[in-house]
Design a protein around this motif. Structure first.
Motif, mmCIF file in Angstrom:
data_model
loop_
_atom_site.group_PDB
_atom_site.id
_atom_site.type_symbol
_atom_site.label_atom_id
_atom_site.label_comp_id
_atom_site.label_asym_id
_atom_site.label_seq_id
_atom_site.Cartn_x
_atom_site.Cartn_y
_atom_site.Cartn_z
ATOM 1 N N GLY A 95 0.866 -1.277 -0.028
ATOM 2 C CA GLY A 95 0.297 0.124 0.116
ATOM 3 C C GLY A 95 1.042 1.214 0.156
ATOM 4 O O GLY A 95 0.286 2.303 -0.406
ATOM 5 N N ALA A 96 1.740 1.243 0.758
ATOM 6 C CA ALA A 96 2.863 2.221 0.862
ATOM 7 C C ALA A 96 3.755 2.753 -0.561
ATOM 8 O O ALA A 96 3.674 3.544 -0.739
ATOM 9 N N ALA A 97 3.986 1.421 -1.764
ATOM 10 C CA ALA A 97 4.709 1.721 -2.831
ATOM 11 C C ALA A 97 3.222 2.165 -3.889
ATOM 12 O O ALA A 97 3.814 3.381 -4.415
ATOM 13 N N PHE A 98 2.019 1.818 -3.741
ATOM 14 C CA PHE A 98 1.440 2.542 -4.309
ATOM 15 C C PHE A 98 1.234 3.903 -4.184
ATOM 16 O O PHE A 98 0.743 4.426 -4.799
ATOM 17 N N LEU A 99 1.197 4.152 -2.514
ATOM 18 C CA LEU A 99 0.685 5.960 -2.697
ATOM 19 C C LEU A 99 1.959 6.653 -2.866
ATOM 20 O O LEU A 99 2.210 7.719 -3.883
ATOM 21 N N LEU A 100 3.413 6.031 -3.272
ATOM 22 C CA LEU A 100 4.564 6.817 -3.214
ATOM 23 C C LEU A 100 4.773 6.595 -5.629
ATOM 24 O O LEU A 100 5.172 7.867 -5.126
ATOM 25 N N MET A 101 4.130 5.780 -6.033
ATOM 26 C CA MET A 101 3.331 6.065 -7.137
ATOM 27 C C MET A 101 2.957 7.054 -7.418
ATOM 28 O O MET A 101 2.742 7.876 -8.583
ATOM 29 N N LEU A 102 2.402 7.458 -6.413
ATOM 30 C CA LEU A 102 0.556 8.693 -6.730
ATOM 31 C C LEU A 102 1.419 9.923 -6.188
ATOM 32 O O LEU A 102 1.125 11.023 -6.668
ATOM 33 N N ASN A 103 2.301 9.747 -5.202
ATOM 34 C CA ASN A 103 3.046 11.219 -4.427
ATOM 35 C C ASN A 103 3.997 10.669 -4.015
ATOM 36 O O ASN A 103 4.567 9.975 -2.790
ATOM 37 N N ARG A 104 5.407 10.658 -4.809
ATOM 38 C CA ARG A 104 7.204 10.317 -3.581
ATOM 39 C C ARG A 104 7.042 11.094 -2.793
ATOM 40 O O ARG A 104 6.764 12.386 -2.558
ATOM 41 N N ASP A 105 7.249 10.908 -1.247
ATOM 42 C CA ASP A 105 7.773 10.966 -0.200
ATOM 43 C C ASP A 105 8.741 10.524 0.183
ATOM 44 O O ASP A 105 8.793 9.695 0.159
ATOM 45 N N ALA A 106 9.996 11.385 0.223
ATOM 46 C CA ALA A 106 11.461 11.016 0.651
ATOM 47 C C ALA A 106 11.809 9.815 2.386
ATOM 48 O O ALA A 106 12.001 9.310 2.182
ATOM 49 N N GLU A 107 10.757 10.768 3.184
ATOM 50 C CA GLU A 107 10.531 10.283 4.556
ATOM 51 C C GLU A 107 9.700 8.533 4.398
ATOM 52 O O GLU A 107 10.233 8.093 5.207
ATOM 53 N N LEU A 108 8.838 8.476 3.688
ATOM 54 C CA LEU A 108 8.292 7.665 3.487
ATOM 55 C C LEU A 108 8.746 6.329 2.818
ATOM 56 O O LEU A 108 9.358 5.515 3.154
ATOM 57 N N GLU A 109 9.462 6.861 2.068
ATOM 58 C CA GLU A 109 10.463 5.345 0.601
ATOM 59 C C GLU A 109 11.622 5.771 2.083
ATOM 60 O O GLU A 109 11.885 4.167 1.713
ATOM 61 N N ALA A 110 11.955 5.976 2.488
ATOM 62 C CA ALA A 110 13.677 5.998 3.760
ATOM 63 C C ALA A 110 12.379 4.435 4.851
ATOM 64 O O ALA A 110 13.676 3.835 4.898
#
Length: 799
Positions: free
Chosen positions: A81-96
């Motif tokens: 689910g986090a990956a799907f949200l990152l595809m919609l809106n990159r978030d450096a903190e979440l990605e890290a």
């Protein structure tokens, strides 16, 4: 983008569609702000377990992991689910944060690709996991876990381009292929395990791995698991060990009805359709068509829910569709969406998407509250506000010991925009209506669509087309079953009166006649920049009746509007809604909007009805998916058509303790009473002093037993205990149960996902592993040192 695509029809993935509507976009925002952080927090213990496993492999001193078969899968779904949200809106903190977890997962994987914490660290439970890796595939969840890992890894690779997690997934999949197909000297004495997973899911993950990598080994392995199911291994037992529990009773090509555990089944049906599409074959088409008709004709609730029966979380006999006692696991509804979406792709027939839409907008969406932090596991169609239906609660829960449903919701919601469009070389399929922008590639060039609508609350949909030059193609607008024939395809539910087929399509303001092709209004023409297409799907309130072989719905009517099932809830109706009945169809209705609270902006409909003892009355209705957002109270979907049936429903809400039998305990404190366990009063917390309780105060630190001896034989559905914590009373160190059969006390075998838990401030509910008829039950409770034991209530559900 995938390397391998489906032939003939191309799903438009969620990250290609930009949402701008008032229905789905706020839910995505809630997903990002609340649900995902909450779910990541709730799965931190799974991360900790993987980290301990990694330390074990590296020889770093650490405490051993706790024992749990599938907790890793919950984490993988949340990460997906986090990956799907990152595809919609990159978030450096979440990605890290996700990168850090991926490093831990990689460290917990053996060099040969095996990844299962408890067998790697020798912390396994033999009864649940077998004595060694892959020795108990029927229930170990080893393959189920990595299936969700594969799906999460693919999503994260697509979202970020990073392949660290994808490498873990590929290493695992190649290992599984070797062990299960070729044979690995380190597993099963070098012989291929040649057994399908007890819990299906890995097949879907393998298909995704194949599509993103092009490695045919993954597709071959998915097909292998389907081909050997019910062929190389057939269980011999009852309950969760029955041959049909995990659809292992016969080969898949010979299956013709939905049986067993509903989530496992629907995941499998989805993968059968997917494998057929990817191989451009029809090996399973005949079986899938029969199974689908069995569902829509005999085994699916009007909300799109699957698996009506408690105990096996699955399908009962044909037409066994209770309302208050319905199970309808949220995961099963989500799996129903997956299955029917793939059936649409396979057949290009809107009927399948009609089912997917109803399941998505009703049963699936009900699975999470409006704030995004409380969930349903079970989704009944009637509630009295007191009965425990949701794994220890009379309503929503923040989480569950078996947390598959909230983690599934966490990955479903960001994908919704991926169900809105599909294309072929010269066709655009418009499936799920929502305000959005999308750019689509056809053989003749690129077409951009801007969609405006208030769907699913209103049925007007407008498309603005944009393109560089004129282009000929077919625009296919789904005309749902609910607007044409009946609320759902199939023979199970029928409108009392057929809707007027007055749906309309306009192009540039002028009405056009459309050919209806497999549920689509099909318009082929040369399109130009600036063309406007308007679809109008009128939304009256419609009344449905059910096949009379469904005993629970005889003499009852369900109300729907558009794709939404409607429900009456006590909070809007000043009392128990079981007092209402409908002698005729609903005609005119009044629509308002809820102004305050967590349902602000939600439509609320007032309809005429009758009321016990009063005659003419009215009741207020909201969409089913929105119920239980304002506290635990009565709710109903299927309304009686006569007063006597309404009175029977109202009377059934009264608590009765007769089935508890004679209750005795080894010790009861003088200030307490054993009768507290059957007085029907629900505690608000473990320290609720307003209610009587049973306790063993005076015998602190001593183990206790509580016996319930019935007057005859009963079928036990579940037992829920509410532990007390006050003064010298604390939750037990552990506990178990026994049941009495022919005068003998025997061990109570719990359902495969249940726990004899000690959680506070909730009911800890256990179900028997198989149908249980007995003469009594016994609780055997081990006290903490120096502490007394206490119970505020015991919920004993019998048939």
């Amino acid at each position: 983008m995938p390397i391998v695509k489906h032939k003939e029809i191309n799903p438009i993935t969620f990250n290609q569609v930009k949402l701008n509507d008032s229905f789905w976009l706020p839910r995505l925002e809630t997903q990002k702000k609340t649900t995902l952080p909450f779910a990541l927090h709730k799965t931190e213990h799974a991360v900790a377990n993987l980290k301990r496993c990694a330390n074990f492999l590296k020889g770093i001193p650490d405490e051993k992991p706790f024992t749990h078969r599938f907790v890793s899968s919950d984490l993988y779904k949340v990460m997906e689910g986090a990956a799907f949200l990152l595809m919609l809106n990159r978030d450096a903190e979440l990605e890290a944060q996700i990168d850090e977890i991926i490093d831990i997962i990689a460290g917990a994987q053996q060099d040969d690709g095996y990844l299962y914490v408890n067998h790697i660290t020798d912390t396994f439970n033999v009864d649940e996991m077998g004595t060694k890796p892959y020795s108990f595939v029927i229930h170990s969840h080893e393959l189920y876990n990595v299936g969700h890992l594969y799906e999460g890894a693919v999503a994260y690779y697509q979202a970020t381009g990073k392949n660290a997690w994808l490498k873990v997934a590929e290493k695992s999949a190649q290992h599984v292929y070797k062990v299960f197909v070729e044979g690995d000297p380190n597993y099963n004495d070098g012989k291929p395990v040649n057994q399908a997973p007890g819990h299906q899911e890995i097949e879907l993950g393998l298909c995704k791995l194949y599509m993103v990598t092009g490695n045919k080994v993954y597709l071959e392995l998915a097909k292998h698991f389907l081909e050997i199911r019910g062929v190389t291994f057939i269980p011999d037992g009852d309950g969760v060990n029955a041959p049909d529990y995990a659809q292992q009773h016969v080969a898949l090509t010979d299956q013709d009805s939905a049986v067993g555990h509903a989530v496992r089944a629907a995941y499998m049906y989805a993968s059968m359709a997917e494998v057929d599409m990817l191989q451009d074959r029809h090996d399973y088409t005949n079986a899938l068509n029969k199974i689908w008709h069995n569902l829509v004709d005999m085994k699916m609730h009007i909300t799109g829910g699957l698996g009506a029966i408690h105990g096996i979380e699955g399908f009962g006999d044909d037409f066994d569709l209770p309302n208050k006692e319905a199970y309808n696991e949220t995961c099963a509804a989500i799996a129903n969406v997956f299955f029917n979406y793939r059936m649409f792709l396979l057949h290009r027939d809107a009927s399948y998407f009609d089912v997917a839409e109803v399941s998505l907008l009703n049963n699936s969406l009900a699975g999470v509250n409006m704030e995004g932090d409380k969930f349903f596991y079970v989704n009944p169609l009637e509630a009295d506000g007191q009965r425990l239906f949701n794994h220890g609660n009379a309503g929503r829960s923040h989480w569950f010991d078996c947390a598959c449903c909230p983690s599934n919701i966490a990955r479903l919601m960001p994908q919704v925009s991926g169900y809105m469009y599909a294309t072929s070389e010269d066709e655009i399929f418009s499936l799920l209506y929502a305000g959005s922008d999308v750019s689509l590639d056809l053989a003749n060039g690129k077409v951009s669509l801007k969609q405006e609508t208030e769907y699913p609350f209103e049925g007007k949909v407008k498309f603005d087309l944009d393109m560089d030059e004129d282009s000929e193609f077919t625009f296919k607008l789904r005309i749902p079953s609910w607007a044409r024939d009946n609320f759902l395809p199939g023979a199970l539910y029928k409108y009392i009166s057929k809707p007027n087929e007055n749906w309309t399509v306009k192009i540039n303001g002028a009405a056009v006649q459309c050919t209806l092709d497999r549920g689509f209004a099909s318009i082929r023409r040369t399109w130009s920049k600036g063309d406007v297409v308007e679809l109008d799907l009128p939304m009256p309130i419609m009344s449905s009746v059910c096949d009379t072989r469904v005993d629970a719905n005889v003499g009852r009517i369900a109300l729907t509007r558009g794709p939404l099932v409607l429900a009456a809830e006590e909070v809007d109706n000043e009392g128990a809604v079981q007092r209402f009945f409908l002698e005729k169809e609903v005609g005119n209705f009044e629509q308002e909007t809820i102004q305050e609270g967590n349902l602000a902006g939600m439509p609320i409909l007032t309809v005429p009805c009758k009321e016990i003892g009063k005659g003419e009355s009215s009741m207020k209705l909201i969409p089913y998916f929105a119920w239980n957002n304002r506290g635990n109270c009565s709710m109903n979907v299927w309304f009686p058509n006569i007063e006597s049936l309404a009175q029977k429903s109202l009377d059934s809400m009264q608590f009765s303790s007769e089935h508890y039998g004679e209750i005795t305990a080894t010790h009861t404190a003088n200030c307490d009473t054993i009768e507290a366990l059957r007085d029907g009063r629900r505690p608000q917390s473990a320290s609720d002093r307003s209610l009587p309780k049973w306790s063993s105060m005076g015998q602190e630190g001593q183990d206790q037993e509580i016996e319930f001896n019935f007057s005859g034989t009963q079928k036990i559905e579940s037992v829920g205990v509410y532990w007390a914590e006050m003064d010298s009373i604390a939750a037990p160190e552990s506990w178990t149960m026994e049941y009495k059969k022919e005068g003998q006390w025997l061990p109570f075998e719990r359902y495969v996902t249940d726990f004899f838990g000690t959680d506070l401030n909730m009911y800890v509910v256990v179900h028997p592993a198989a149908a249980l008829h007995c003469e009594g039950i016994k609780l055997k409770i081990k006290a903490q040192a120096g502490k007394a034991l206490g119970l505020l209530d015991l919920d004993l559900m019998n048939d």
